[in-house]
Motif scaffolding. Sequence first.
Motif, PDB file in Angstrom:
ATOM      1  N   MET A  23       0.828  -1.207   0.000  1.00 17.71           N
ATOM      2  CA  MET A  23       0.000   0.000   0.000  1.00 17.71           C
ATOM      3  C   MET A  23       0.858   1.251   0.000  1.00 17.71           C
ATOM      4  O   MET A  23       0.571   2.233  -0.695  1.00 17.71           O
ATOM      5  N   LEU A  24       1.937   1.220   0.781  1.00 15.58           N
ATOM      6  CA  LEU A  24       2.847   2.371   0.799  1.00 15.58           C
ATOM      7  C   LEU A  24       3.503   2.566  -0.563  1.00 15.58           C
ATOM      8  O   LEU A  24       3.823   3.694  -0.958  1.00 15.58           O
ATOM      9  N   ALA A  25       3.673   1.443  -1.281  1.00 16.97           N
ATOM     10  CA  ALA A  25       4.234   1.520  -2.635  1.00 16.97           C
ATOM     11  C   ALA A  25       3.179   1.893  -3.669  1.00 16.97           C
ATOM     12  O   ALA A  25       3.504   2.101  -4.842  1.00 16.97           O
ATOM     13  N   GLY A  26       1.910   1.942  -3.223  1.00 15.85           N
ATOM     14  CA  GLY A  26       0.853   2.419  -4.110  1.00 15.85           C
ATOM     15  C   GLY A  26       0.055   1.346  -4.822  1.00 15.85           C
ATOM     16  O   GLY A  26      -0.507   1.604  -5.890  1.00 15.85           O
ATOM     17  N   VAL A  27      -0.051   0.144  -4.244  1.00 14.20           N
ATOM     18  CA  VAL A  27      -0.862  -0.904  -4.860  1.00 14.20           C
ATOM     19  C   VAL A  27      -1.519  -1.734  -3.758  1.00 14.20           C
ATOM     20  O   VAL A  27      -0.913  -2.014  -2.715  1.00 14.20           O
ATOM     21  N   SER A  28      -2.787  -2.107  -3.957  1.00 18.35           N
ATOM     22  CA  SER A  28      -3.498  -2.919  -2.972  1.00 18.35           C
ATOM     23  C   SER A  28      -3.913  -4.253  -3.578  1.00 18.35           C
ATOM     24  O   SER A  28      -4.135  -4.371  -4.783  1.00 18.35           O
ATOM     25  N   TYR A  29      -3.994  -5.256  -2.718  1.00 21.09           N
ATOM     26  CA  TYR A  29      -4.456  -6.594  -3.105  1.00 21.09           C
ATOM     27  C   TYR A  29      -5.113  -7.223  -1.889  1.00 21.09           C
ATOM     28  O   TYR A  29      -5.087  -6.660  -0.784  1.00 21.09           O
ATOM     29  N   ILE A  30      -5.701  -8.405  -2.068  1.00 18.09           N
ATOM     30  CA  ILE A  30      -6.292  -9.135  -0.946  1.00 18.09           C
ATOM     31  C   ILE A  30      -5.419 -10.339  -0.639  1.00 18.09           C
ATOM     32  O   ILE A  30      -5.163 -11.168  -1.524  1.00 18.09           O
ATOM     33  N   ALA A  31      -4.944 -10.453   0.590  1.00 20.51           N
ATOM     34  CA  ALA A  31      -4.121 -11.587   0.996  1.00 20.51           C
ATOM     35  C   ALA A  31      -4.948 -12.868   0.978  1.00 20.51           C
ATOM     36  O   ALA A  31      -6.143 -12.876   1.311  1.00 20.51           O
ATOM     37  N   GLY A  32      -4.306 -13.973   0.610  1.00 20.69           N
ATOM     38  CA  GLY A  32      -5.007 -15.236   0.402  1.00 20.69           C
ATOM     39  C   GLY A  32      -5.723 -15.795   1.603  1.00 20.69           C
ATOM     40  O   GLY A  32      -6.738 -16.478   1.469  1.00 20.69           O
ATOM     41  N   LYS A  33      -5.241 -15.519   2.803  1.00 15.44           N
ATOM     42  CA  LYS A  33      -5.816 -16.127   4.000  1.00 15.44           C
ATOM     43  C   LYS A  33      -7.292 -15.786   4.195  1.00 15.44           C
ATOM     44  O   LYS A  33      -8.025 -16.537   4.845  1.00 15.44           O
ATOM     45  N   HIS A  34      -7.737 -14.672   3.635  1.00 17.51           N
ATOM     46  CA  HIS A  34      -9.121 -14.234   3.845  1.00 17.51           C
ATOM     47  C   HIS A  34     -10.139 -15.108   3.109  1.00 17.51           C
ATOM     48  O   HIS A  34     -11.341 -14.991   3.361  1.00 17.51           O
ATOM     49  N   PHE A  35      -9.685 -15.961   2.215  1.00 18.63           N
ATOM     50  CA  PHE A  35     -10.597 -16.772   1.406  1.00 18.63           C
ATOM     51  C   PHE A  35     -10.720 -18.209   1.917  1.00 18.63           C
ATOM     52  O   PHE A  35     -11.302 -19.054   1.243  1.00 18.63           O
ATOM     53  N   PHE A  36     -10.184 -18.458   3.115  1.00 15.91           N
ATOM     54  CA  PHE A  36     -10.169 -19.811   3.659  1.00 15.91           C
ATOM     55  C   PHE A  36     -10.785 -19.851   5.055  1.00 15.91           C
ATOM     56  O   PHE A  36     -10.775 -18.860   5.785  1.00 15.91           O
ATOM     57  N   LEU A  37     -11.271 -21.034   5.422  1.00 11.03           N
ATOM     58  CA  LEU A  37     -11.791 -21.257   6.762  1.00 11.03           C
ATOM     59  C   LEU A  37     -10.676 -21.471   7.768  1.00 11.03           C
ATOM     60  O   LEU A  37     -10.699 -20.967   8.876  1.00 11.03           O
ATOM     61  N   GLN A  38      -9.722 -22.279   7.381  1.00 12.67           N
ATOM     62  CA  GLN A  38      -8.652 -22.696   8.276  1.00 12.67           C
ATOM     63  C   GLN A  38      -7.439 -21.785   8.109  1.00 12.67           C
ATOM     64  O   GLN A  38      -7.429 -20.865   7.314  1.00 12.67           O
ATOM     65  N   ASN A  39      -6.404 -22.089   8.881  1.00 19.07           N
ATOM     66  CA  ASN A  39      -5.154 -21.346   8.760  1.00 19.07           C
ATOM     67  C   ASN A  39      -4.386 -21.858   7.548  1.00 19.07           C
ATOM     68  O   ASN A  39      -3.460 -22.669   7.666  1.00 19.07           O
ATOM     69  N   GLU A  40      -4.796 -21.405   6.392  1.00 19.89           N
ATOM     70  CA  GLU A  40      -4.174 -21.846   5.137  1.00 19.89           C
ATOM     71  C   GLU A  40      -4.285 -20.727   4.110  1.00 19.89           C
ATOM     72  O   GLU A  40      -4.874 -19.681   4.368  1.00 19.89           O
ATOM     73  N   GLY A  41      -3.713 -20.964   2.956  1.00 23.29           N
ATOM     74  CA  GLY A  41      -3.815 -19.993   1.885  1.00 23.29           C
ATOM     75  C   GLY A  41      -2.924 -18.779   2.035  1.00 23.29           C
ATOM     76  O   GLY A  41      -3.068 -17.799   1.302  1.00 23.29           O
TER      77      GLY A  41
END
Length: 406
Positions: free
Chosen positions: A347-365
């Motif tokens: 974000m400080l470099a000027g780009v945003s994305y969604i980290a993979g962990k948010h799309f999983f139930l468990q501690n994965e991704g």
Amino acid sequence: MHLLKQFSFSKRFPEIEVVGSAFAGKQDDLIPLSFGFPAPESLPVDKMTAATEAAMNTQGRQALAYSGGTGPKNILNWIKERSKLREIEATEKEIIVTAGSSQAIDLITRTLTDPGDEIWVEAPTFFGALKTFRLAETNLLSFPIDEHGLRVDLVEQELIQRVKNNLPLPKLMYIIPNYQNPGGVNLSIERRKRLAELAYEYNFFIIEDDAYVELSFNKNYTPAIYSFGPERVIYLSTFSKIIAPGLRLGWAIGLKEIIEKMQILKIDGLTSVYVQEVTKNLLEQIDMDEQINNLNSIYLSRKNAMVSAIKQHFGEDVSFHEPQGGFFLWLTFPDDIDTSEFVDAAMLAGVSYIAGKHFFLQNEGYNHMRLCFTFCEEEIIQEAIKRLAKTYYEHVNSKQMIEEAN
């Protein structure tokens, strides 16, 4: 001055992490590859203005009343006719128009489940649906996807074991069959058929969330899962991806008994009858096939720009399935990488994305990230990937230096 006493929120609220970078929008030079927004130039502003004026001139007071004018009936008929392209035959009583497909997911969940019931999902899957299921206090279980979509064979194995061990069976299976969010993959026709067969055999319902079906770059359309199991599938889609998300118009198609119960739970009554009136007028003005072709031309070009930039700046250090439609590209990093660790740096470099962990139930991704290729123009996408790669390699080098120092 009154002394405020302590109060408590509803126990329905589970601990749900806010998806951080997705909400970053105030940084002037930020290039947003996070949330799935359509191309701004694709929004039919002029035609929507004319459609709004027509709504007032032709339906006026009726369109502003609780029951609306001609819009709701015409929208139902449009949905019924358009659904035939997915090999779906439905009556008006088997369709409900909702405030986006997210409301449909909520209504289905509250109609068919009680707290403690089982809902099974893909891994990864849409985090908005996970949030809805958690708020409903259901028990969740996930199954992996591959290049052909959900691993239906693993679902079948689990069903067999559940019966054998007298364990609870699912009430719902949530699946995104076309250009899956976030994986970008499509469920094969063989797996669609088998999943529908399993729904009958084990008496569960499938939520078929088909928001991206029209966005096919190669114009290959597979029949909906609903076509193989109409008594056990509830089909969802939306105008958000093909006209404008601000309309907040989606729909669900299912058994009349289920639609009736959903209507009871839908305490806001008919979904914005005025917006339906405007949308009806818009649909009469535009050639939908031409609209879809234009969208796919824009999005294919932007997807290709993102793929090219990733290959240029990341080389063989990342991998991905190249989607043939939809909004998203699902990037996979080496196993020891946690993409949530450099969200803020990106974000400080000027780009945003969604980290993979948010799309999983468990501690994965953790070694994944979702990138949206539809919103930004090609040269901006290329700059975003360049910034992202620079951030990533700085993160890797920093980790190596810390490990060596220890």
